[in-house]
Design a protein around this motif. Sequence first.
Motif, PDB file in Angstrom:
ATOM      1  N   SER A  97      47.597  46.037  37.711  1.00 18.78           N
ATOM      2  CA  SER A  97      48.275  44.703  38.252  1.00 18.78           C
ATOM      3  C   SER A  97      48.056  43.633  36.954  1.00 18.78           C
ATOM      4  CB  SER A  97      47.575  44.256  39.426  1.00 18.78           C
ATOM      5  OG  SER A  97      47.827  45.127  40.499  1.00 18.78           O
ATOM      6  N   GLY A  98      47.349  44.262  36.094  1.00 19.21           N
ATOM      7  CA  GLY A  98      47.175  43.135  34.890  1.00 19.21           C
ATOM      8  C   GLY A  98      46.107  42.252  35.121  1.00 19.21           C
ATOM      9  N   LEU A  99      44.959  42.798  35.950  1.00 17.39           N
ATOM     10  CA  LEU A  99      43.700  42.198  36.522  1.00 17.39           C
ATOM     11  C   LEU A  99      42.694  42.722  35.696  1.00 17.39           C
ATOM     12  CD1 LEU A  99      44.552  41.595  40.212  1.00 17.39           C
ATOM     13  CD2 LEU A  99      44.539  39.671  38.383  1.00 17.39           C
ATOM     14  N   GLN A 100      41.330  42.024  35.702  1.00 15.27           N
ATOM     15  CA  GLN A 100      40.137  42.393  35.280  1.00 15.27           C
ATOM     16  C   GLN A 100      38.905  42.005  36.381  1.00 15.27           C
ATOM     17  OE1 GLN A 100      38.706  41.158  31.329  1.00 15.27           O
ATOM     18  NE2 GLN A 100      36.710  41.348  31.925  1.00 15.27           N
ATOM     19  N   ALA A 101      38.427  42.958  36.802  1.00 16.25           N
ATOM     20  CA  ALA A 101      37.367  42.539  37.673  1.00 16.25           C
ATOM     21  C   ALA A 101      36.223  41.959  36.926  1.00 16.25           C
ATOM     22  CB  ALA A 101      36.951  43.910  38.283  1.00 16.25           C
ATOM     23  N   THR A 102      35.774  40.709  37.518  1.00 15.71           N
ATOM     24  CA  THR A 102      34.537  40.139  36.894  1.00 15.71           C
ATOM     25  C   THR A 102      33.457  40.198  37.851  1.00 15.71           C
ATOM     26  OG1 THR A 102      35.389  37.955  37.870  1.00 15.71           O
ATOM     27  CG2 THR A 102      36.055  38.588  35.723  1.00 15.71           C
ATOM     28  N   ALA A 103      33.440  40.337  39.159  1.00 17.72           N
ATOM     29  CA  ALA A 103      32.310  40.580  40.174  1.00 17.72           C
ATOM     30  C   ALA A 103      32.615  41.610  41.373  1.00 17.72           C
ATOM     31  CB  ALA A 103      31.843  39.145  40.424  1.00 17.72           C
ATOM     32  N   ALA A 104      31.673  41.809  41.849  1.00 11.30           N
ATOM     33  CA  ALA A 104      31.737  42.433  43.395  1.00 11.30           C
ATOM     34  C   ALA A 104      30.552  42.234  44.062  1.00 11.30           C
ATOM     35  CB  ALA A 104      32.211  43.895  43.248  1.00 11.30           C
ATOM     36  N   TRP A 105      30.899  41.797  45.502  1.00  9.10           N
ATOM     37  CA  TRP A 105      29.855  41.547  46.418  1.00  9.10           C
ATOM     38  C   TRP A 105      30.133  42.347  47.753  1.00  9.10           C
ATOM     39  CZ3 TRP A 105      26.128  39.065  43.760  1.00  9.10           C
ATOM     40  CH2 TRP A 105      26.441  38.197  42.527  1.00  9.10           C
ATOM     41  N   TYR A 106      29.011  42.580  48.151  1.00 10.30           N
ATOM     42  CA  TYR A 106      28.922  43.503  49.575  1.00 10.30           C
ATOM     43  C   TYR A 106      28.466  42.417  50.532  1.00 10.30           C
ATOM     44  CZ  TYR A 106      27.944  47.271  52.897  1.00 10.30           C
ATOM     45  OH  TYR A 106      27.842  48.012  53.969  1.00 10.30           O
TER      46      TYR A 106
ATOM     47  N   ARG B 297      50.455  42.874  41.268  1.00 10.66           N
ATOM     48  CA  ARG B 297      51.062  42.398  39.989  1.00 10.66           C
ATOM     49  C   ARG B 297      51.992  41.193  40.292  1.00 10.66           C
ATOM     50  NH1 ARG B 297      52.581  44.133  35.093  1.00 10.66           N
ATOM     51  NH2 ARG B 297      51.456  46.246  35.620  1.00 10.66           N
ATOM     52  N   ARG B 298      52.520  41.050  41.507  1.00 13.33           N
ATOM     53  CA  ARG B 298      53.331  39.899  41.820  1.00 13.33           C
ATOM     54  C   ARG B 298      52.506  38.716  41.787  1.00 13.33           C
ATOM     55  NH1 ARG B 298      57.169  36.507  40.631  1.00 13.33           N
ATOM     56  NH2 ARG B 298      58.003  35.352  42.462  1.00 13.33           N
ATOM     57  N   PHE B 299      51.334  38.881  42.598  1.00  9.78           N
ATOM     58  CA  PHE B 299      50.355  37.863  42.591  1.00  9.78           C
ATOM     59  C   PHE B 299      49.735  37.475  41.338  1.00  9.78           C
ATOM     60  CE2 PHE B 299      48.635  39.943  46.818  1.00  9.78           C
ATOM     61  CZ  PHE B 299      49.983  39.794  47.417  1.00  9.78           C
ATOM     62  N   THR B 300      49.546  38.333  40.476  1.00 11.98           N
ATOM     63  CA  THR B 300      48.967  37.838  39.251  1.00 11.98           C
ATOM     64  C   THR B 300      50.079  37.246  38.436  1.00 11.98           C
ATOM     65  OG1 THR B 300      47.789  40.136  39.117  1.00 11.98           O
ATOM     66  CG2 THR B 300      48.118  38.840  37.027  1.00 11.98           C
ATOM     67  N   GLU B 301      51.413  37.428  38.409  1.00 11.12           N
ATOM     68  CA  GLU B 301      52.340  36.635  37.727  1.00 11.12           C
ATOM     69  C   GLU B 301      52.312  35.247  38.464  1.00 11.12           C
ATOM     70  OE1 GLU B 301      55.283  40.522  37.611  1.00 11.12           O
ATOM     71  OE2 GLU B 301      55.789  38.999  38.979  1.00 11.12           O
ATOM     72  N   LEU B 302      52.095  34.903  39.870  1.00  9.22           N
ATOM     73  CA  LEU B 302      52.157  33.777  40.360  1.00  9.22           C
ATOM     74  C   LEU B 302      51.087  32.912  40.151  1.00  9.22           C
ATOM     75  CD1 LEU B 302      53.714  34.837  43.543  1.00  9.22           C
ATOM     76  CD2 LEU B 302      54.872  33.378  41.932  1.00  9.22           C
ATOM     77  N   MET B 303      49.972  33.526  39.411  1.00  5.17           N
ATOM     78  CA  MET B 303      48.452  32.706  39.266  1.00  5.17           C
ATOM     79  C   MET B 303      48.484  32.306  38.038  1.00  5.17           C
ATOM     80  SD  MET B 303      44.978  34.850  39.972  1.00  5.17           S
ATOM     81  CE  MET B 303      44.942  35.656  38.341  1.00  5.17           C
ATOM     82  N   PRO B 304      47.784  31.059  37.590  1.00 12.98           N
ATOM     83  CA  PRO B 304      47.688  30.396  36.450  1.00 12.98           C
ATOM     84  C   PRO B 304      46.742  31.273  35.596  1.00 12.98           C
ATOM     85  CG  PRO B 304      46.474  29.333  37.967  1.00 12.98           C
ATOM     86  CD  PRO B 304      47.287  30.161  38.938  1.00 12.98           C
ATOM     87  N   ASP B 305      46.395  31.114  34.398  1.00 15.39           N
ATOM     88  CA  ASP B 305      45.824  32.071  33.571  1.00 15.39           C
ATOM     89  C   ASP B 305      44.020  31.898  33.817  1.00 15.39           C
ATOM     90  OD1 ASP B 305      47.762  33.033  32.282  1.00 15.39           O
ATOM     91  OD2 ASP B 305      47.452  31.597  30.367  1.00 15.39           O
ATOM     92  N   ASN B 306      43.858  30.838  34.571  1.00 20.87           N
ATOM     93  CA  ASN B 306      42.397  30.626  34.888  1.00 20.87           C
ATOM     94  C   ASN B 306      42.411  30.680  36.333  1.00 20.87           C
ATOM     95  OD1 ASN B 306      43.883  28.165  35.502  1.00 20.87           O
ATOM     96  ND2 ASN B 306      41.911  27.107  35.145  1.00 20.87           N
ATOM     97  N   GLY B 307      43.276  31.180  36.922  1.00 18.32           N
ATOM     98  CA  GLY B 307      43.202  31.556  38.460  1.00 18.32           C
ATOM     99  C   GLY B 307      42.187  32.607  38.720  1.00 18.32           C
ATOM    100  N   LEU B 308      41.967  32.761  39.982  1.00 19.90           N
ATOM    101  CA  LEU B 308      41.029  34.027  40.336  1.00 19.90           C
ATOM    102  C   LEU B 308      41.745  34.848  41.867  1.00 19.90           C
ATOM    103  CD1 LEU B 308      37.424  32.540  40.677  1.00 19.90           C
ATOM    104  CD2 LEU B 308      38.082  34.301  39.142  1.00 19.90           C
ATOM    105  N   GLN B 309      41.539  35.973  41.623  1.00 21.14           N
ATOM    106  CA  GLN B 309      41.824  36.710  42.874  1.00 21.14           C
ATOM    107  C   GLN B 309      40.642  37.400  43.593  1.00 21.14           C
ATOM    108  OE1 GLN B 309      45.216  39.431  43.342  1.00 21.14           O
ATOM    109  NE2 GLN B 309      46.270  38.328  41.516  1.00 21.14           N
ATOM    110  N   VAL B 310      40.389  37.232  44.836  1.00 17.88           N
ATOM    111  CA  VAL B 310      39.334  37.749  45.470  1.00 17.88           C
ATOM    112  C   VAL B 310      39.801  38.758  46.636  1.00 17.88           C
ATOM    113  CG1 VAL B 310      37.512  37.569  47.210  1.00 17.88           C
ATOM    114  CG2 VAL B 310      37.696  35.758  45.444  1.00 17.88           C
ATOM    115  N   ILE B 311      39.524  40.045  46.239  1.00 13.66           N
ATOM    116  CA  ILE B 311      40.109  41.187  47.392  1.00 13.66           C
ATOM    117  C   ILE B 311      39.167  41.488  48.193  1.00 13.66           C
ATOM    118  CG2 ILE B 311      41.489  43.371  47.340  1.00 13.66           C
ATOM    119  CD1 ILE B 311      42.173  42.850  44.340  1.00 13.66           C
ATOM    120  N   MET B 312      39.437  41.656  49.518  1.00 11.53           N
ATOM    121  CA  MET B 312      38.269  42.087  50.654  1.00 11.53           C
ATOM    122  C   MET B 312      38.845  43.528  50.981  1.00 11.53           C
ATOM    123  SD  MET B 312      37.996  38.878  52.958  1.00 11.53           S
ATOM    124  CE  MET B 312      37.623  37.139  52.581  1.00 11.53           C
TER     125      MET B 312
END
Length: 1007
Positions: free
Chosen positions: A708-717, A674-689
């Motif tokens: 955290s107020g996020l939406q997943a847009t892809a997942a890769w293995y 949630r903290r990372f989301t607050e620090l990210m611009p509206d068009n930013g991205l997060q990649v969680i490994m």
Amino acid sequence: MTTAASPAPPVTPGSLADAPALIERLLPVQKLSAETYKERMAVHGQTLTGLGSYWKGRKPLILNRACVLASLLPATGNPAKDLEIFELLMGMDDASLAARAKQRPKPREILERVTISNIYDYFTVAPPILPKTAPIDLADPQYAIVRVAWRPDLPEADRRWLEARFLEPETRSYRELIRELRRPEEVPDLHDHIWERVNAHLGTSAHSLQELVEQLGIMRFGRRPRVADPFSGSGQIPFEAARVGCDAYGADLNPVAAMLTWGAFHIVGGTPEERERLRAEAKALVETVRSELDRLGVETDGRGWRGKAYLYCLETRCPQTGWMVPMLTTLVVSKGYRVIAELIPDPVNRRYDIAIRSGVSDAELERADRSGTVRSAGRGQDPYLVHTVDGREYRTSIPALRGDFRLPDGTTGNRLRRWERTDIAPRPGDIFQERLYCIQWQREGGRETEFRAVTDEDLDREQRCHDYVAAHLEEWQQNGWIPDMPIEPGQKTDEPIRTRGWTYWHHLFTPRQLLLNGLLNGHSPSAACSLLVAKSLDVNAKLSHWHRSAGGGGSVQKVFYNQALNTLYDWGGRGLVNLAPYGLLNDLPSQPLATERVVACRPAQETDWPADLFITDPPYGDAINYDEILDFFIAWLRKKRHPEWDGWVWDARRPLAIKGEDEDFRQGMIACYRRFTELMPDNGLQVIMFTHQSAKIWADLAGIVWASGLQATAAWYIETETDSALRQGAYVKGTVLLVCRKRRGEERVSRPELELELQDEVKQQVEQLLGLNREARALYGPDHNVFEDADLQMAGYAAALRVLTRYSRIDGRDMTQEARRPRKKGEVTFVEELIAYAVQEANRHLVPAGISDSTWRELNGAERFYLKMVDLESRGQRSLDNFQNFAKAFAVRDFRALMGDQRANHARLKTALELERSEMHDGSEFGGTTTRATLYALMELQKGMPAEEVLTHLEHNLPRFLSDTRVRGRVVEIADYLARRVEVTRPEEARAARVLRDLVRNQGFSG
């Protein structure tokens, strides 16, 4: 080849602000998996490992680079072109592969392998007697006098094209192709040939990776992109982000992790001037310590030799004989130099002298290897002390020596005395004493070495080390030169307390090691030198194994060869001549960084650095107890006051560490993200490994994303597993990259609508990947795939999270509250059900070629698993991770019953012969199925049973075999499928399958 370019107009800030990122649409995961595996197999050759290999949870730099670039590159609507550009930037295209060759092929080698329509377009030939076309058999005697050379006017691009064809990318798997090539980061000017195509596609004007990254950042965010990793660990992610041209932030709660991130930025990533200053500081530090050691006279023998390695062992009194016995796991000292130790009984003093013999025979070396005084009856058995007096052998278990006991309340203990802060060596009455038994000497100024038994003079030098440290102990501990920190009990830190009685961190070092390490630590002039001192501590402790077969006669190894504090019966210590080059003066890689770099030591939820991209590898289900084992280094460094580390808390702060999979972990992760989301611009991205294990874990991640107020847009293995001698058994590791954006709005949906949406989303994702595979096969041949079945499975997970996390309410449930709700043990949550549904939808697309859709629908999960894995085996895919994933996908309860090998990269199914009569019973998932009955028939045919009996048994195993043509048709189809798929791996079984196919087919016609 790079050519001078005319000035191009600057890029437009914000022009890509709303464009989807490539990583949300495409990622060539099979190639990336191969590159990741290759980097991991480089072991100590990896760029940042030299800073401190004691950090084990490293994500390969090539994977981090892919995440950064794919997050910045746009998905343009032309997926084939987007993929081409990404592979150019990653060094995965054919021309880059040619540039990565360790040696460029010679003209004659190319002519013998590559098809060329006119060789004179590329080569000069003297005399010009070669035919026009190639390949050519240059071994033909008539061509022996021919000299072939590259045409001097040949463009570099044409030469690279031929060199790429020489690698035969059309006929070899990518993993095989890159096996003998250099890694992309090892090749200077790798990108010289790409910029015209890259700039034309992206509308940029870059001529380096760093320029391109800055321009893409401006087009997306209006500035050079900022990448943050608040779980930075060893700094792999922020370092790679900075190397490709981003401003980078790395932080970690543990100060040792923050130190390694700082070292990645400022030592490996330091300027030439910074590196030269470090080299001078390190050299001066070594000279200062050498002078002090020489003044004390503790490292030289007075005859031109200096101590290189000091070999120690425990010594204990045998309770049956009263003899003091050295505790040696082997009497071999050095296999390379053929040196052994001999125990010489001293009946008067009831102890053993230890002689050292060099140049012994093979038989003596082998006998010594079996003659240690500490042995074990086998894996899982207690080790025991063994020695012989007057021809009689005496054995005592080590737990008995320690006096291990268990109380009625379940607590355990032993008779070992707990050491005190003032102790630096065992006291006379302690159960375990410590003994120096051999020294490896090195001639001053040379490389000549020899092993010697310990003399009275050597013991006198040991006593001087002891006395000097004892005299300065309180002062050095107050000043932070050596530790005064107690060992806090824990899952890993209990081991030295329980097995040796050590209670403070300085107890893990002999007086000689305390002296040498303390002088290095105390005189260290800078943060960079202190990091290198920490590197030295890893190879100079009582937990440092003496490797007897290493080159040069032997080597003192690392404490952290794995993720534990392993106490030893015998060990090695290093002298300064052996420690300084390893820890202080060896040349680390130099990769100067030019962007802004920030390092912090703080909890992730306190991050305060706004970033456009958060790329993180959180400690999800982390089995490595860094918060415990890294106290080994914190104890030495916590009182250092370097300005570069100002404000850092030199404590592991265990209560604040986020790890595990329980409710506290979930809530901690939600606070962080949630903290990372607050620090990210509206068009930013997060990649969680994270490590993919089950639908439950995906459900956890979905909850964290929701809350955290996020939406997943892809997942890769990404496959990253490797066999390891340190990890016996089937240890595998696959990394999932979960891509997220900020969730917008408050959308609602019902479950029936959601299931329909999941179906469509899965179908669209899978069809896109299959379409790229079709294009690849058209270009490179029928066996070439960009994406494999494991990736199609991941499409199910990706689609589930993309669809699920889009909504705030599902069936009236507030999903943020649902995510925060504590879970009951054994509960299958609403989210888990939906994710499992999406994965099953993806599995509908995994029908192997050669099996019809109608037959596939009739098979159960175990049959689908077996036939699918036969398909993967036929294509050389033998990752155990694949078997595990497909077993879950097909809901197989016990897939291991069907496995013939379960090693990480050598996994395979049981053959028909290996299955024999197993798994035929009704209680087995495989029992009573068409596939199992077919395999049973193949087993019988291979054993030579008459065809009539085989068919009779087949009728018995499949009750509807005679009455239902569809059952016989499935047997024919499965037999034909197996015949084709196991032709190479099981030729005898393939022959039997063809026989069975024809027998049943003919019986069907006659009946």
